[in-house]
Motif scaffolding. Structure first.
Motif, PDB file in Angstrom:
ATOM      1  N   CYS A 231      14.034  -1.202 -24.438  1.00 39.15           N
ATOM      2  CA  CYS A 231      13.338   0.019 -24.346  1.00 39.15           C
ATOM      3  C   CYS A 231      12.786   0.549 -25.631  1.00 39.15           C
ATOM      4  CB  CYS A 231      14.418   1.128 -24.140  1.00 39.15           C
ATOM      5  SG  CYS A 231      15.140   0.810 -22.319  1.00 39.15           S
ATOM      6  N   SER A 232      12.967  -0.283 -26.905  1.00 40.81           N
ATOM      7  CA  SER A 232      12.344   0.097 -27.879  1.00 40.81           C
ATOM      8  C   SER A 232      10.721   0.137 -27.919  1.00 40.81           C
ATOM      9  CB  SER A 232      12.742  -0.860 -28.900  1.00 40.81           C
ATOM     10  OG  SER A 232      12.138  -2.307 -28.771  1.00 40.81           O
ATOM     11  N   SER A 233      10.341  -0.603 -26.625  1.00 39.71           N
ATOM     12  CA  SER A 233       8.649  -0.608 -26.592  1.00 39.71           C
ATOM     13  C   SER A 233       8.008   0.370 -25.876  1.00 39.71           C
ATOM     14  CB  SER A 233       8.462  -2.085 -25.956  1.00 39.71           C
ATOM     15  OG  SER A 233       9.014  -2.025 -24.540  1.00 39.71           O
ATOM     16  N   VAL A 234       8.935   1.365 -25.409  1.00 39.79           N
ATOM     17  CA  VAL A 234       8.514   2.492 -24.610  1.00 39.79           C
ATOM     18  C   VAL A 234       7.832   3.578 -25.313  1.00 39.79           C
ATOM     19  CG1 VAL A 234      10.401   2.230 -22.978  1.00 39.79           C
ATOM     20  CG2 VAL A 234      10.674   3.710 -24.555  1.00 39.79           C
ATOM     21  N   GLY A 235       8.057   3.628 -26.626  1.00 37.80           N
ATOM     22  CA  GLY A 235       7.457   4.542 -27.487  1.00 37.80           C
ATOM     23  C   GLY A 235       7.658   5.793 -27.248  1.00 37.80           C
ATOM     24  N   VAL A 236       7.136   6.767 -28.147  1.00 40.93           N
ATOM     25  CA  VAL A 236       7.159   8.278 -27.697  1.00 40.93           C
ATOM     26  C   VAL A 236       6.796   8.679 -26.610  1.00 40.93           C
ATOM     27  CG1 VAL A 236       6.160  10.487 -28.679  1.00 40.93           C
ATOM     28  CG2 VAL A 236       6.746   8.694 -30.089  1.00 40.93           C
ATOM     29  N   GLN A 237       5.726   7.920 -25.931  1.00 39.90           N
ATOM     30  CA  GLN A 237       4.938   8.232 -24.604  1.00 39.90           C
ATOM     31  C   GLN A 237       6.276   8.094 -23.325  1.00 39.90           C
ATOM     32  OE1 GLN A 237       3.556   6.328 -26.482  1.00 39.90           O
ATOM     33  NE2 GLN A 237       1.493   6.819 -26.934  1.00 39.90           N
ATOM     34  N   GLY A 238       6.986   7.056 -23.605  1.00 35.86           N
ATOM     35  CA  GLY A 238       8.117   6.609 -22.841  1.00 35.86           C
ATOM     36  C   GLY A 238       9.292   7.684 -22.775  1.00 35.86           C
ATOM     37  N   VAL A 239       9.535   8.170 -23.933  1.00 36.46           N
ATOM     38  CA  VAL A 239      10.497   9.158 -24.019  1.00 36.46           C
ATOM     39  C   VAL A 239      10.042  10.685 -23.324  1.00 36.46           C
ATOM     40  CG1 VAL A 239      11.876  10.660 -25.664  1.00 36.46           C
ATOM     41  CG2 VAL A 239      11.522   8.179 -26.206  1.00 36.46           C
TER      42      VAL A 239
ATOM     43  N   PHE B 251       5.140  17.978 -15.728  1.00 38.13           N
ATOM     44  CA  PHE B 251       4.193  17.540 -16.658  1.00 38.13           C
ATOM     45  C   PHE B 251       4.359  18.555 -17.791  1.00 38.13           C
ATOM     46  CE2 PHE B 251      -0.439  16.889 -17.359  1.00 38.13           C
ATOM     47  CZ  PHE B 251      -0.459  15.630 -17.514  1.00 38.13           C
ATOM     48  N   ALA B 252       4.389  20.054 -17.705  1.00 37.44           N
ATOM     49  CA  ALA B 252       4.466  20.561 -18.951  1.00 37.44           C
ATOM     50  C   ALA B 252       5.542  20.076 -19.979  1.00 37.44           C
ATOM     51  CB  ALA B 252       4.849  21.970 -18.638  1.00 37.44           C
ATOM     52  N   VAL B 253       6.653  19.693 -19.720  1.00 32.87           N
ATOM     53  CA  VAL B 253       7.707  19.062 -20.422  1.00 32.87           C
ATOM     54  C   VAL B 253       7.133  17.713 -21.115  1.00 32.87           C
ATOM     55  CG1 VAL B 253       9.731  18.093 -20.393  1.00 32.87           C
ATOM     56  CG2 VAL B 253       9.688  20.225 -19.211  1.00 32.87           C
ATOM     57  N   PHE B 254       6.653  16.933 -20.246  1.00 33.97           N
ATOM     58  CA  PHE B 254       6.133  15.785 -20.803  1.00 33.97           C
ATOM     59  C   PHE B 254       5.112  16.106 -22.066  1.00 33.97           C
ATOM     60  CE2 PHE B 254       2.208  13.026 -20.284  1.00 33.97           C
ATOM     61  CZ  PHE B 254       2.504  11.918 -20.800  1.00 33.97           C
ATOM     62  N   LEU B 255       3.929  16.827 -21.771  1.00 35.49           N
ATOM     63  CA  LEU B 255       3.097  17.294 -22.771  1.00 35.49           C
ATOM     64  C   LEU B 255       3.689  17.884 -23.821  1.00 35.49           C
ATOM     65  CD1 LEU B 255       0.215  18.572 -20.285  1.00 35.49           C
ATOM     66  CD2 LEU B 255       0.313  16.495 -21.396  1.00 35.49           C
ATOM     67  N   VAL B 256       4.884  18.905 -23.699  1.00 31.87           N
ATOM     68  CA  VAL B 256       5.241  19.533 -24.965  1.00 31.87           C
ATOM     69  C   VAL B 256       5.972  18.455 -25.866  1.00 31.87           C
ATOM     70  CG1 VAL B 256       7.082  21.012 -25.792  1.00 31.87           C
ATOM     71  CG2 VAL B 256       5.553  21.738 -23.908  1.00 31.87           C
ATOM     72  N   HIS B 257       6.783  17.441 -25.314  1.00 30.64           N
ATOM     73  CA  HIS B 257       7.222  16.300 -25.843  1.00 30.64           C
ATOM     74  C   HIS B 257       6.399  15.454 -26.472  1.00 30.64           C
ATOM     75  CE1 HIS B 257      11.108  17.441 -23.693  1.00 30.64           C
ATOM     76  NE2 HIS B 257      11.690  16.544 -24.491  1.00 30.64           N
ATOM     77  N   LEU B 258       5.200  15.065 -25.955  1.00 28.78           N
ATOM     78  CA  LEU B 258       4.049  14.161 -26.867  1.00 28.78           C
ATOM     79  C   LEU B 258       3.756  14.969 -28.144  1.00 28.78           C
ATOM     80  CD1 LEU B 258       1.520  13.155 -24.107  1.00 28.78           C
ATOM     81  CD2 LEU B 258       3.477  11.798 -25.237  1.00 28.78           C
ATOM     82  N   ALA B 259       3.704  16.382 -27.841  1.00 30.65           N
ATOM     83  CA  ALA B 259       3.192  16.979 -29.311  1.00 30.65           C
ATOM     84  C   ALA B 259       4.290  17.259 -30.184  1.00 30.65           C
ATOM     85  CB  ALA B 259       2.668  18.482 -28.648  1.00 30.65           C
ATOM     86  N   THR B 260       5.612  17.575 -29.767  1.00 30.03           N
ATOM     87  CA  THR B 260       6.628  17.919 -30.603  1.00 30.03           C
ATOM     88  C   THR B 260       7.543  17.067 -30.944  1.00 30.03           C
ATOM     89  OG1 THR B 260       7.699  19.078 -29.133  1.00 30.03           O
ATOM     90  CG2 THR B 260       6.070  20.488 -30.265  1.00 30.03           C
ATOM     91  N   ILE B 261       7.690  15.796 -30.419  1.00 31.58           N
ATOM     92  CA  ILE B 261       8.621  14.938 -30.838  1.00 31.58           C
ATOM     93  C   ILE B 261       8.596  14.741 -32.473  1.00 31.58           C
ATOM     94  CG2 ILE B 261       9.299  12.374 -30.732  1.00 31.58           C
ATOM     95  CD1 ILE B 261       8.947  12.443 -27.758  1.00 31.58           C
ATOM     96  N   PRO B 262       7.537  14.294 -32.900  1.00 30.32           N
ATOM     97  CA  PRO B 262       7.323  13.858 -34.195  1.00 30.32           C
ATOM     98  C   PRO B 262       7.842  15.097 -35.154  1.00 30.32           C
ATOM     99  CG  PRO B 262       5.248  13.652 -33.258  1.00 30.32           C
ATOM    100  CD  PRO B 262       6.224  14.387 -32.041  1.00 30.32           C
ATOM    101  N   ILE B 263       7.901  16.363 -34.709  1.00 29.14           N
ATOM    102  CA  ILE B 263       8.379  17.407 -35.579  1.00 29.14           C
ATOM    103  C   ILE B 263       9.909  17.816 -35.388  1.00 29.14           C
ATOM    104  CG2 ILE B 263       7.944  20.015 -36.113  1.00 29.14           C
ATOM    105  CD1 ILE B 263       5.242  19.629 -34.512  1.00 29.14           C
ATOM    106  N   THR B 264      10.372  18.040 -34.027  1.00 27.13           N
ATOM    107  CA  THR B 264      11.702  18.327 -34.043  1.00 27.13           C
ATOM    108  C   THR B 264      12.770  17.461 -33.142  1.00 27.13           C
ATOM    109  OG1 THR B 264      11.344  19.828 -32.027  1.00 27.13           O
ATOM    110  CG2 THR B 264      11.247  20.940 -34.489  1.00 27.13           C
TER     111      THR B 264
END
Length: 288
Positions: A83-91, A218-231
């Motif tokens: 699963c390490s290959s899924v990246g931030v997009q996969g999460v 889809f909103a949850v998906f997009l917010v995670h793309l933006a803010t995973i690196p922050i929090t």
């Protein structure tokens, strides 16, 4: 059975028949009907099976949400995992996809909140009573704790080593950055919930099929793309609480207040914006 059916229609967050859950096909004739505001206290709910059934649905949905998403986060951090290959997009897809699936499953039972911030925003908009809102939040938090606990029970060593999916403000960002990210991210989510489940829009845009779980996920998906690196992306106090309690390390609690204050502020702003701005748009029935 008939009495229980009528009770489900008249009480609680789900004001429509179970075959027509909120946000998918709220009206059969497409005419706009303003749902009445929910009372602050609704004592009749406490003696209603539909009230407790809705709470159980929120518990199970949040339990499953934490189980799948924390495992995905841990898989990303584990270098020897496939699963390490899924990246931030996969999460991000894991979080958004689970919300899509779980809202779809529970919308006709509890309204499919799965998030104390969503419940709080809908309460401010008078979509459900205080009694139901408090009950939902308690059940969501218990479900999140149990979901994270099951993950730890399956893999204690990796869970401790990989951070247990706990939300923290990442290095390079300030607490203010984290708070701002949580406020805006939750605003996007709760605003989408209001828009996707609005009866006025369902009637006005009757030629457009509206399936509420899809834009919400889809909103949850997009917010995670933006803010995973922050929090690591909270936007859900129950999700943050469950992971923090089960991981139970100092770093999980240092910034924990951000993952309650931020989402609740964001939800409140979304509720105010929707009620004052969006609900003020003149309505013209598609039949006129």
């Amino acid at each position: 059975m008939a009495e229980n059916k009528e009770e489900d229609v008249n009480l609680g967050a789900n004001k429509y028949r179970e075959t027509q859950p909120l946000g998918t096909a709220a009206q059969t004739d497409k005419d706009y009907k303003e749902p009445p505001p929910a009372p602050l206290f609704e004592p009749g709910e406490l003696s209603s099976w539909s009230f407790y059934r809705a709470g159980i649905a929120e518990f199970m949905a949040t339990f499953l949400f934490l189980y799948i998403t924390i495992l995905t986060v841990m898989g990303l951090k584990r270098s020897d995992s496939l699963c390490s290959s899924v990246g931030v997009q996969g999460v991000a897809w894991a979080f958004g996809g689970m919300i899509f699936a779980l809202v779809y499953c529970t919308a006709g039972i509890s309204g499919g909140h799965i998030n104390p911030a969503v419940t709080f925003g809908l309460f401010l908009a008078r979509k459900l009573s205080l009694t139901r809102a408090v009950f939902y939040i308690v059940m969501q938090c218990l479900g999140a704790i149990c979901g994270a606990g099951v993950v730890k029970g399956f893999m204690v060593g990796p869970y401790e080593r990989l951070g247990g999916g706990a939300n923290v403000v990442n290095p390079g960002y300030t607490k203010g950055d984290g708070l701002g990210a949580e406020i805006i991210g939750t605003f996007v989510l709760v605003y989408t919930v209001f828009s996707a489940t609005d009866a006025k829009r369902s009637a006005r845009d009757s030629h457009v099929p509206i399936l509420a779980p899809l834009p919400i996920g889809f909103a949850v998906f997009l917010v995670h793309l933006a803010t995973i690196p922050i929090t690591g992306t909270g936007i859900n106090p129950a999700r943050s609480l469950g992971a923090a309690i089960i991981f139970n390390k100092d770093q999980a609690w240092d910034d924990h207040w951000i993952f309650w204050v931020g989402p609740f502020i964001g939800a409140a702003l979304a509720a105010v914006y929707h009620q004052i701005i969006i609900r003020a748009i003149p309505f013209k029935s598609s039949r006129s």
